[in-house]
Design an enzyme around this catalytic site. Structure first.
Site, mmCIF file in Angstrom:
data_model
loop_
_atom_site.group_PDB
_atom_site.id
_atom_site.type_symbol
_atom_site.label_atom_id
_atom_site.label_comp_id
_atom_site.label_asym_id
_atom_site.label_seq_id
_atom_site.Cartn_x
_atom_site.Cartn_y
_atom_site.Cartn_z
ATOM 1 N N ASP A 149 0.822 -1.206 0.000
ATOM 2 C CA ASP A 149 0.000 0.000 0.000
ATOM 3 C C ASP A 149 0.861 1.263 0.000
ATOM 4 O O ASP A 149 1.737 1.421 0.849
ATOM 5 C CB ASP A 149 -0.922 -0.023 1.231
ATOM 6 C CG ASP A 149 -2.080 0.941 1.103
ATOM 7 O OD1 ASP A 149 -1.882 2.074 0.625
ATOM 8 O OD2 ASP A 149 -3.210 0.548 1.474
ATOM 9 N N THR B 27 -7.074 4.165 -0.999
ATOM 10 C CA THR B 27 -6.828 2.717 -0.892
ATOM 11 C C THR B 27 -7.988 1.842 -1.345
ATOM 12 O O THR B 27 -7.809 0.928 -2.153
ATOM 13 C CB THR B 27 -6.472 2.373 0.567
ATOM 14 O OG1 THR B 27 -5.265 3.068 0.874
ATOM 15 C CG2 THR B 27 -6.286 0.876 0.767
ATOM 16 N N ASP C 75 2.399 2.401 4.107
ATOM 17 C CA ASP C 75 1.362 3.452 4.089
ATOM 18 C C ASP C 75 1.214 4.079 5.471
ATOM 19 O O ASP C 75 1.203 5.306 5.608
ATOM 20 C CB ASP C 75 0.038 2.825 3.618
ATOM 21 C CG ASP C 75 -1.110 3.803 3.621
ATOM 22 O OD1 ASP C 75 -1.201 4.612 2.665
ATOM 23 O OD2 ASP C 75 -1.918 3.787 4.574
ATOM 24 N N ASP D 130 -1.211 0.439 -4.881
ATOM 25 C CA ASP D 130 -2.506 1.035 -5.241
ATOM 26 C C ASP D 130 -2.375 2.492 -5.684
ATOM 27 O O ASP D 130 -3.169 2.987 -6.474
ATOM 28 C CB ASP D 130 -3.508 0.907 -4.079
ATOM 29 C CG ASP D 130 -2.950 1.404 -2.744
ATOM 30 O OD1 ASP D 130 -1.717 1.656 -2.634
ATOM 31 O OD2 ASP D 130 -3.743 1.545 -1.799
ATOM 32 N N HIS D 131 -1.409 3.183 -5.147
ATOM 33 C CA HIS D 131 -1.179 4.618 -5.425
ATOM 34 C C HIS D 131 0.149 4.966 -4.796
ATOM 35 O O HIS D 131 0.765 4.118 -4.129
ATOM 36 C CB HIS D 131 -2.303 5.479 -4.814
ATOM 37 C CG HIS D 131 -2.541 5.161 -3.363
ATOM 38 N ND1 HIS D 131 -1.619 5.467 -2.394
ATOM 39 C CD2 HIS D 131 -3.541 4.497 -2.725
ATOM 40 C CE1 HIS D 131 -2.062 5.036 -1.229
ATOM 41 N NE2 HIS D 131 -3.227 4.418 -1.391
HETATM 42 P P1 AMP Z 1 -6.004 5.107 3.459
HETATM 43 O O1 AMP Z 1 -4.547 5.372 3.710
HETATM 44 O O2 AMP Z 1 -6.884 5.934 4.320
HETATM 45 O O3 AMP Z 1 -6.374 5.155 2.018
HETATM 46 O O4 AMP Z 1 -6.273 3.614 3.931
HETATM 47 C C1 AMP Z 1 -5.240 2.670 4.075
HETATM 48 C C2 AMP Z 1 -5.298 2.053 5.427
HETATM 49 O O5 AMP Z 1 -6.491 1.289 5.541
HETATM 50 C C3 AMP Z 1 -4.192 1.065 5.656
HETATM 51 O O6 AMP Z 1 -3.046 1.679 6.181
HETATM 52 C C4 AMP Z 1 -4.798 0.101 6.663
HETATM 53 O O7 AMP Z 1 -4.500 0.503 7.976
HETATM 54 C C5 AMP Z 1 -6.287 0.217 6.444
HETATM 55 N N1 AMP Z 1 -6.858 -0.974 5.800
HETATM 56 C C6 AMP Z 1 -6.419 -1.607 4.722
HETATM 57 N N2 AMP Z 1 -7.174 -2.668 4.395
HETATM 58 C C7 AMP Z 1 -8.148 -2.704 5.305
HETATM 59 C C8 AMP Z 1 -9.267 -3.550 5.505
HETATM 60 N N3 AMP Z 1 -9.501 -4.590 4.697
HETATM 61 N N4 AMP Z 1 -10.089 -3.259 6.527
HETATM 62 C C9 AMP Z 1 -9.864 -2.204 7.328
HETATM 63 N N5 AMP Z 1 -8.808 -1.373 7.204
HETATM 64 C C10 AMP Z 1 -7.960 -1.610 6.201
HETATM 65 ZN ZN ZN Z 2 -3.509 2.823 -0.171
HETATM 66 ZN ZN ZN Z 3 -2.882 5.760 3.035
#
Ligand code: AMP
Ligand code: ZN
Ligand code: ZN
Length: 421
Positions: A47, A83, A202, A249-250
Site C-alpha cells: 500500500d 486505498t 502506508d 494502489d497509489h
Molecule cells: P487510506 O490510507 O486511508 O487510504 O487507507 C489505508 C489504510 O487502511 C491502511 O493503512 C490500513 O490501515 C487500512 N486498511 C487496509 N485494508 C483494510 C481492511 N480490509 N479493513 C480495514 N482497514 C484496512
Molecule cells: Zn492505499
Molecule cells: Zn494511506
C-alpha cells in the site's frame, strides 16, 4: 458366445466418452488435474509504495524482482487515489465510478454511510461488480485472501475460500507464513489465487513522511517478508508454477499539517452537507442552496478546485455514480480541505495520497514474474483497470465486463495457444 461383442461395444463407448470429455477427466486423474489447473497466482500489494521506490536500492528483494521480472514504467491509479477505490479496481477492472467504492468513505441514498475501516466496510451491498475471486471460485479454483479491501464482504453471494478480517497487528512475516501454509494444502485444496496485502509503508509514511526512518523501516520489514515468500516458494518447488505480481494502489507525497484550506472560508457550512474532507471533498448543498453553493465553490481556489460532478476532468472517469456528491473538490498536492470547527488531528500528518492521479508522486508500481511472463520485459505506463483482465488471463478464466484491456500486457506475456478470454 456374444459376450466379447458386448464387451467390445462397451469399450467402444468408453473410448468415445473419453474422447468427448474435457481434458480434466482423462484416465489418469493426477496429471490431468495438474495440467487443467492454471499456475498459482499470487497478487501482492504494498500500500502506498510509489513508482520510484522499486529499483531505487531501498528494498533489495523487490529491486531484484524488478530487475529480473516484467515491469511497468509505472501504473496510473484510478481516481480518487485512495486505498479502497483502487484496491477494488485492481480486482474488478472497474473504475471506482463503476464499482461504486467511490471513496474510502461514502454515502449511499438507500444503504446509508459506508466507512471502509468500520463495520459498514464489510457490508457486501456496497461493493458493486465482481471481484476476481468470485469468477475464480465459479471456475472451480480455490481462492484465499491474506487481506484485501472487499475480501471481508460477501459480494455476489460469495467470499474467498479463505479470508481473514483485517488485522494491522499481523506482521508481514506472519502474513507470508499464512500464505505459505495455504500453499502446503493438498493439491485439490490449494488456492490457485492468493492475495497478500501489506499496509506498513502506508501507515509509516502517513505518520512520519515518505522517506522517514519509520517509512524506511517499513520498507525493510516488507522486503524481508517478500524474501521469505520467495524462499518459501523455492523450498516448495513452486516458483516455476507460480505467477507473482507485486504492485501498489497509489503513491505518496510529503505534506505539512499547516497546509490546510478551509471550505467554510468560501461558503458557510450551514449551506451544505459533506461526506468526506481531506484530499477529496464531497459536498451536497442543502435543499434550496444548490445555486449559492455552486456559485461560491465551483471553480479554482487557492490550493484546490471544485467541479460539478458532471464536469469533472474526463481523464478521471468519475462523476456518474449516484454516490458521488453533486460537487467534488480536489486539493493540490500537499494540501487538505477542512472545516474551521474541526480540530486538526492530534498527530501531524506527514505523508498523504488522494492527490490528482496525474501527479507523478501518486504513481503506483507493477512487477510480475512466473511462467506466463517474459523475464526483464518492460511496459509503458498503464491504467490500473488493466490488471483485472490480466488476472483473469493468468487464471485461465473468463473476465467479467470491465474497463481494462489485456492488450496492455502483450509485450510481457509469453504467447499462449488459446487465451481464456
Ligand atoms: P487510506 O490510507 O486511508 O487510504 O487507507 C489505508 C489504510 O487502511 C491502511 O493503512 C490500513 O490501515 C487500512 N486498511 C487496509 N485494508 C483494510 C481492511 N480490509 N479493513 C480495514 N482497514 C484496512
Ligand atoms: Zn492505499
Ligand atoms: Zn494511506
Amino acid at each position: 458366445m456374444h459376450l466379447p461383442i458386448v464387451r467390445g461395444a462397451w469399450l467402444a463407448m468408453l473410448v468415445l466418452l473419453a474422447a468427448c470429455s474435457s481434458p480434466a477427466r482423462r484416465a489418469d486423474p493426477a496429471p490431468a488435474a495438474a495440467s487443467a489447473s492454471p499456475p498459482t497466482l499470487l497478487l501482492v500489494s504494498i500500500d502506498g509504495l510509489r513508482a520510484d521506490i522499486p529499483g531505487s536500492g531501498r528494498m533489495p528483494t523487490l529491486d531484484a524482482l524488478f530487475a529480473q521480472g516484467a515491469r511497468a514504467a509505472w501504473v496510473n491509479p484510478s481516481y480518487p487515489t485512495l486505498t479502497f477505490p483502487n484496491h477494488y479496481t485492481l480486482v474488478t477492472g472497474l473504475r471506482p465510478d463503476r464499482h461504486g467504492i467511490v471513496h474510502n468513505d461514502l454515502e449511499d441514498s438507500m444503504l446509508g454511510r459506508f466507512e471502509s475501516k468500520k463495520a459498514s466496510g464489510r457490508d457486501g451491498r456496497f461493493w458493486g461488480g465482481e471481484p476476481i475471486w468470485v469468477a475464480a471460485r465459479r471456475a472451480g479454483l480455490k481462492t484465499a485472501t491474506m487481506f484485501w479491501p472487499g475480501s471481508e464482504a460477501e459480494i455476489a453471494g460469495t467470499r474467498p475460500d479463505h479470508w481473514r478480517p483485517f488485522d494491522g497487528k499481523l506482521t508481514p512475516d506472519q502474513r507470508v507464513a499464512e500464505v505459505l501454509a495455504w500453499l502446503d494444502l493438498p493439491a485439490n485444496e490449494r488456492p490457485r489465487f492468493i492475495t497478500l496485502y501489506m499496509e506498513q509503508y502506508d501507515v509509516a509514511a502517513h505518520a512520519a513522511g515518505t522517506f522517514s526512518p519509520q517509512a524506511l523501516e517499513a520498507m525493510e520489514t516488507i522486503d524481508a517478508a517478500l524474501a521469505k515468500l520467495l524462499a518459501g516458494l523455492d523450498a516448495r518447488g513452486l516458483r516455476a508454477d507460480t505467477n507473482l505480481i507485486v504492485l501498489s494502489d497509489h503513491g505518496m507525497a510529503d505534506v505539512r499539517t499547516s497546509d490546510t484550506a478551509y471550505l467554510d472560508d468560501v461558503v458557510p457550512e450551514s449551506l451544505y452537507a459533506w461526506t468526506s474532507l481531506g484530499p477529496v471533498a464531497h459536498i451536497t448543498p442543502h435543499p434550496g442552496q444548490a445555486a449559492e453553493v455552486r456559485r461560491r465553490l465551483v471553480g479554482r481556489h487557492d490550493h484546490y478546485a471544485c467541479w460539478d460532478k458532471a464536469s469533472l476532468p474526463p481523464a478521471w472517469h468519475y462523476g456518474r455514480n449516484p454516490r458521488i456528491a453533486s460537487i467534488v473538490c480536489q486539493v493540490d498536492t500537499g494540501w487538505r480541505l477542512q472545516l474551521r470547527r474541526h480540530p486538526l488531528p492530534h498527530q501531524p500528518l506527514k505523508g498523504e495520497h488522494g492527490f490528482a492521479p496525474e501527479d507523478p508522486q501518486m504513481r503506483a508500481f507493477f512487477v510480475a514474474s512466473g511462467p506466463d511472463f517474459v523475464p526483464g520485459a518492460t511496459l509503458p505506463a498503464f491504467d490500473n483497470v488493466d490488471v483485472y483482465p490480466l488476472l483473469a488471463h493468468l487464471l485461465r478464466i473468463r473476465a467479467a465486463p470491465n474497463d481494462g484491456t489485456l492488450q496492455t500486457f502483450t509485450p510481457v506475456l509469453k504467447p499462449r495457444a488459446a487465451p481464456a478470454h
